[in-house]
Scaffold this motif. Structure first.
Motif, PDB file in Angstrom:
ATOM      1  N   ALA A   1     -12.915  -5.785  -6.883  1.00  0.00           N
ATOM      2  CA  ALA A   1     -12.349  -5.222  -6.409  1.00  0.00           C
ATOM      3  C   ALA A   1     -10.914  -4.305  -7.036  1.00  0.00           C
ATOM      4  O   ALA A   1     -10.811  -3.115  -7.277  1.00  0.00           O
TER       5      ALA A   1
ATOM      6  N   THR B   1     -16.242  -3.401  -1.040  1.00  0.00           N
ATOM      7  CA  THR B   1     -17.563  -4.025  -1.371  1.00  0.00           C
ATOM      8  C   THR B   1     -19.201  -3.189  -1.091  1.00  0.00           C
ATOM      9  O   THR B   1     -19.552  -3.482   0.422  1.00  0.00           O
TER      10      THR B   1
ATOM     11  N   MET C   1     -19.260  -2.040  -6.342  1.00  0.00           N
ATOM     12  CA  MET C   1     -18.007  -0.985  -5.652  1.00  0.00           C
ATOM     13  C   MET C   1     -18.079   0.124  -5.194  1.00  0.00           C
ATOM     14  O   MET C   1     -18.301   0.686  -6.239  1.00  0.00           O
TER      15      MET C   1
ATOM     16  N   ASP D   1     -14.738 -11.691  -5.541  1.00  0.00           N
ATOM     17  CA  ASP D   1     -15.261 -10.360  -4.897  1.00  0.00           C
ATOM     18  C   ASP D   1     -13.676  -9.766  -5.067  1.00  0.00           C
ATOM     19  O   ASP D   1     -13.776  -8.344  -5.086  1.00  0.00           O
ATOM     20  N   GLU D   2     -13.340 -10.593  -4.808  1.00  0.00           N
ATOM     21  CA  GLU D   2     -11.778 -10.234  -5.189  1.00  0.00           C
ATOM     22  C   GLU D   2     -11.446  -9.424  -6.881  1.00  0.00           C
ATOM     23  O   GLU D   2     -10.221  -8.336  -6.709  1.00  0.00           O
TER      24      GLU D   2
END
Length: 153
Positions: free
Chosen positions: A44, A57, A115, A40-41
């Motif tokens: 992003a 997200t 995203m 997820d990081e």
């Protein structure tokens, strides 16, 4: 006619992390949730580079853990924007494990995330198109429409 946008390489992000004991379960393999947080990081970071600002997200496609990583292994994560809508970006994230003693690298996880770029009020804002260049980038770009339809069905 000149197409404007940003090349995929503009959003490409690579990061290496060491698997430490607090990151692992009782089998000394990394927690799946820890890997998801890394994914997820990374998504992003790539989306922020492409959008030039804040993102959130919207979805994470199915994630398959193909192999595990143990304490002392290295995780290399690579991500980049593969497709853009009006405000959304599809981001591909690949995770590989490297066993330091042998140098062997194995794919552990692949995922696609969506995203959305947002403004200061948290409202969606438009993003520039992504411009694929390599064969792999073009393949991922062209197959993104199918993934998008699957997400929305």
């Amino acid at each position: 006619m000149r197409v404007t946008g940003k090349p995929v390489k503009h959003s490409r992000t690579v990061q290496t992390r060491l698997v430490l004991p607090p990151d692992t379960n009782h089998l000394n393999t990394i927690f799946g949730g820890k890997v998801l947080a890394y994914i997820d990081e990374m998504a992003a970071l790539s989306a922020m580079k492409h959008a030039g600002g804040v993102v959130v997200t919207a979805s994470i496609d199915s994630v398959h853990f193909r192999s595990s990583a143990k304490v002392g292994d290295l995780l290399t994560l690579e991500s980049f924007v593969t497709y853009t809508g009006k405000t959304s970006m599809e981001v591909y994230v690949k995770v590989e494990v490297e066993h330091v003693a042998t140098g062997e690298r194995t794919l552990t996880t692949e995922s696609f995330l969506t995203m959305v770029a947002v403004n200061a009020n948290g409202e969606p804002r438009s993003v520039e198109p992504v411009l694929p260049e390599s064969e792999d980038e073009i393949r991922l770009f062209e197959s993104a429409r199918v993934r998008r339809l699957q997400r929305n069905s």
